[in-house]
Design an enzyme around this catalytic site. Structure first.
Site, PDB file in Angstrom:
ATOM      1  N   GLN A 125       1.127  -1.227  -0.345  1.00  0.00           N
ATOM      2  CA  GLN A 125       0.077  -0.432   0.277  1.00  0.00           C
ATOM      3  C   GLN A 125       1.134   1.015  -0.330  1.00  0.00           C
ATOM      4  OE1 GLN A 125      -2.141   0.980   3.517  1.00  0.00           O
ATOM      5  NE2 GLN A 125      -3.932   1.827   3.039  1.00  0.00           N
ATOM      6  N   SER A 128       0.449   6.623   2.696  1.00  0.00           N
ATOM      7  CA  SER A 128       0.812   7.554   2.912  1.00  0.00           C
ATOM      8  C   SER A 128       2.694   8.033   2.631  1.00  0.00           C
ATOM      9  CB  SER A 128       1.804   6.714   4.646  1.00  0.00           C
ATOM     10  OG  SER A 128       0.717   6.500   5.809  1.00  0.00           O
ATOM     11  N   SER A 160       4.091  -0.311   3.728  1.00  0.00           N
ATOM     12  CA  SER A 160       4.132  -2.381   4.350  1.00  0.00           C
ATOM     13  C   SER A 160       4.345  -3.391   3.147  1.00  0.00           C
ATOM     14  CB  SER A 160       3.140  -2.540   4.888  1.00  0.00           C
ATOM     15  OG  SER A 160       2.882  -1.768   6.099  1.00  0.00           O
ATOM     16  N   GLU A 244      -9.994  -1.351   5.753  1.00  0.00           N
ATOM     17  CA  GLU A 244      -8.242  -1.610   6.791  1.00  0.00           C
ATOM     18  C   GLU A 244      -9.586  -1.664   8.525  1.00  0.00           C
ATOM     19  OE1 GLU A 244      -6.513   1.763   5.880  1.00  0.00           O
ATOM     20  OE2 GLU A 244      -4.545   0.691   5.838  1.00  0.00           O
ATOM     21  N   ASN A 360      -5.838   5.961  16.008  1.00  0.00           N
ATOM     22  CA  ASN A 360      -6.320   5.936  17.044  1.00  0.00           C
ATOM     23  C   ASN A 360      -6.996   7.150  17.616  1.00  0.00           C
ATOM     24  OD1 ASN A 360      -6.007   3.185  16.732  1.00  0.00           O
ATOM     25  ND2 ASN A 360      -5.832   3.199  19.070  1.00  0.00           N
ATOM     26  N   GLU A 361      -6.258   8.357  17.150  1.00  0.00           N
ATOM     27  CA  GLU A 361      -6.782   9.678  17.606  1.00  0.00           C
ATOM     28  C   GLU A 361      -7.769  10.293  16.425  1.00  0.00           C
ATOM     29  OE1 GLU A 361      -4.005   8.678  17.910  1.00  0.00           O
ATOM     30  OE2 GLU A 361      -3.634   8.617  20.259  1.00  0.00           O
TER      31      GLU A 361
END
Lengths: 379, 325
Positions: A125, A128, A160, A244, A360-361
């Protein structure tokens, strides 16, 4: 409301269990974040695919069994309970494939999916960028129109499996200067060995090259590797981002098996009272996740798409995964420090959970704003 | 496999919700805490009419049960509305009595519980508290080691609880022996299921009330709910409650003691952490007895240890031996 599986689902379970018993390697494969391990995991995917176990939920035309969501869950339970290897193709299978099913052309599906199913082509992927992580709309890598396709330029990072993978998929800015940052993006697939691509592996915490940064310098991509319409990349990407965070990345079977192994470890170590609560909570958490998934699957099968609820999943499993592995390392005591055990590999992997797939934020913001109805504010 | 409530179960929840909203349960809970039982009994009668106390009772004793999923649905609503009284205890007594080898005590005592004419309470071991012994007509005391199941002749003084709507009592010793052995483990599973569902309802109500409060409350010129620190605490509460919910309904489907213990510890922890969040985000107003939030805040704490403290429930989970038991 019931939890019973149909006799046909149970027959499917028995078939999967028998196959796995006969085929799962007796010794764990080397870490898939090493060159040797990557090759071994690729071979394992080919073995799975030969008997159509690599992508059971896909249509048969592409190498699957058209098994449906409930049987996919059954398969995952059996897979992890059997101690079978980690899945090297998961970025492609869980993220690119659903996108192709929803937005790809028939030609793209026929060309891309079968080699993905058998591990012949492993996908990375490429979302980012150094200045665009969870704020994906701010990405700056460009796709510039050229005869018969596009030229990609820019830098992707935290990709990744890219150190050993074959191809990658990602978003590129094809219309600079749009009014809003998520407009004018195009979703493309490209070859990691194409001229103009430089892959620089990055060592994660344990030094293994689990991800990489990609430098792209006028990399040519033909038109047939654009997914959806040019300029519509954000919409294409977001329609499957829930995958995802939600079901497919972490199936309950994985955590049920891990919690069982943790219980075994605790008992082996004399059932120390100091770890009692944490071990019990790991068992309970796996059951909660299993049942939550049953409810989500039931809703999905009734036609309700997986929406912002996927953010609940992501926060839950990412924190659960770390807690479970921390408990295991604590139980192992001094031995927990050793870096060459399955538990330590799992621990290092778990630490990334709250960071990737949208931090997670960001997930908590989504839960607060979209599920609880709280007002948007400054981040 | 269809792990979702059906239309009838959802309609049942909605009708209880409407009825309890109309009943003004905060005032009922406050009166109950003062020992004034009349309005509480009126609500109790309406709950019985809606079928709540028939759900754990078999048809042979004028019940409609066992319907544990419907019972969980009902107890979520009872928790959401902070309904006072020996709700869990009446269910537990029903299951205990219905499970006796000799049908005599059930024939004699159950119809009144099912119809709402009587309340029950249970002291599960010698020396344990029985909730609302002063309000209950049927007081059951268990002495698993020696004396079996007895109908207690009376109760001791009322001791206040951290939750003013819960009134702790000891039962008087002796009384009629109903059975030499009582099937406590099965009744305990129902008790824990009911507490878990009630706690989930308490947590859901705390979350709803807090979300509404931080949306309208302004500080520094903006809604408090727009601050990320506030949002994240509420998001964590939401995650905890939404992962407790399937454990509660999963335990209702299986009626497995391990699942009930897991549901109990998780729902109570989720409700309790939501209570802490609710108090913090309300600020000082949440710390007052006058403000209704206190009815749920204190109940979340009390339910945590009722019918099995966290350690006891976790022991049960570990004794279950995991997935491949």
């Amino acid at each position: 409301m019931d939890l019973a599986r149909s006799p046909a689902d149970e027959a499917f379970r028995a078939e999967a269990r028998a196959w796995l018993r006969a085929h799962v390697p007796s010794e764990p494969l080397p870490s898939l974040e090493t060159e040797e391990g990557f090759a071994a995991h690729r071979a394992w995917e080919a073995e799975l695919a030969a008997d159509r176990w690599s992508v059971v939920h896909w249509p048969t035309a592409y190498g699957g069994r058209d098994a449906g969501l409930p049987r996919w869950l059954v398969f995952e339970e059996e897979y992890y309970a059997a101690g079978a290897p980690g899945r090297v193709g998961q970025n492609g299978v869980n993220l690119l494939a659903p996108t192709l099913f929803d937005h790809g052309t028939e030609e793209q599906r026929a060309r891309v999916l079968p080699p993905m199913a058998c591990g012949e082509v492993v996908w990375a992927q490429a979302w980012s960028e150094p200045e665009a992580g969870s704020d994906l709309a701010s990405l700056t890598s460009r796709a510039v129109r050229t005869a018969g396709g596009w030229l990609l330029t820019g830098q992707k990072t935290w990709s990744s499996r890219a150190a050993f993978a074959d191809r990658a998929f990602g978003l590129f800015r094809s219309e600079p200067g749009t009014a809003r940052p998520h407009q004018g993006l195009t979703y493309l697939m490209f070859d990691l060995r194409a001229p103009g691509v430089t892959v620089r592996p990055i060592g994660r915490l344990d030094g293994r090259p689990a991800f990489a940064e990609l430098f792209l310098d006028d990399v040519f991509v033909p038109d047939e590797d654009v997914i959806g319409a040019p300029g519509q990349g954000w919409r294409v990407a977001m329609s499957t981002a829930g995958n995802e965070r939600g079901l497919t990345l972490r199936s309950p079977g994985r955590f049920l098996a891990a919690a069982d192994r943790l219980l075994g470890l605790w008992q082996e170590r004399g059932s120390p009272a100091s770890a009692r609560d944490a071990v019990a909570d790991a068992l309970i958490g796996a059951r909660a996740y299993e049942l939550f998934t049953h409810a989500a699957a039931s809703r999905f099968l009734q036609g309700t798409p997986i929406g912002p609820e996927a953010s609940l999943n992501k926060v839950f499993w990412s924190e659960y995964d770390i807690a479970l592995h921390e408990t295991a390392l604590d139980l192992l005591g001094e031995e927990g420090e050793a870096a060459d055990t399955g538990w330590s590999e799992g621990y290092v992997f778990s630490l990334a959970g709250p960071i990737y797939a949208g931090t997670n934020e960001i997930q908590r913001d989504i839960i607060a704003e979209r599920l609880l109805g709280l007002p948007k504010g400054r981040r | 496999m269809r792990f979702l409530l059906d239309t009838e179960q959802r309609a049942f929840a909605e009708s209880l919700d409407a009825m309890l909203t109309a009943a003004g349960t905060p005032a009922v809970a406050r009166a109950w805490g003062r020992g004034e039982h009349a309005v509480g009994r009126a609500v109790w009668a309406r709950l019985a009419e809606a079928g709540v106390f028939a759900l754990a009772a078999p048809e042979a004793y004028e019940g409609v049960g066992p319907l544990p999923v419907e019972l969980a649905v009902a107890f979520v609503e009872l928790g959401r509305h902070a309904v006072p009284g020996p709700l869990v205890e009446t269910v537990t007594a029903t299951v205990l009595l219905a499970g006796l080898d000799d049908p005599g005590p059930a024939e004699r005592l159950l119809p009144a519980l099912v119809s709402g004419k009587a309340m029950a309470t249970v002291a599960p071991a010698p020396g344990s508290y029985a909730l609302d012994g002063d309000a209950a007509e049927t007081r059951l005391s268990l002495d698993p080691a020696a004396g079996g199941l007895r109908l207690a002749p009376g109760h001791g003084p009322v001791r206040p609880s951290l939750d003013p709507a819960r009134r702790l009592t000891h039962l008087s010793p002796g009384g009629e022996l109903l059975a030499p052995h009582a099937p406590l483990p099965h009744a305990l599973t129902w008790a824990r299921l009911a507490v878990a569902a009630q706690a989930l309802g308490v947590g859901l109500s705390l979350l709803d009330r807090t979300v509404a409060y931080v949306r309208q409350r302004k500080q520094f010129g903006v809604s408090v709910g727009s601050f990320q620190a506030v949002k994240h605490r509420l998001a964590d509460a939401k995650v905890a409650l939404e992962f407790a919910r399937p454990l509660v309904f999963g335990a209702a489907v299986t009626l497995d003691p391990v699942d009930a213990a897991a549901a109990k510890v998780t729902a109570c922890e989720a409700a309790y952490t939501t209570a802490r969040t609710a108090l913090q985000l309300h600020g000082a107003i949440g710390y007052t007895a006058e403000y209704d939030l206190s009815l749920w805040l204190t109940k979340a704490r009390a339910l945590r240890t009722a019918w099995g403290a966290p350690a006891e429930c976790r022991d049960m989970v570990l004794s279950g031996g995991g997935r491949r038991r």
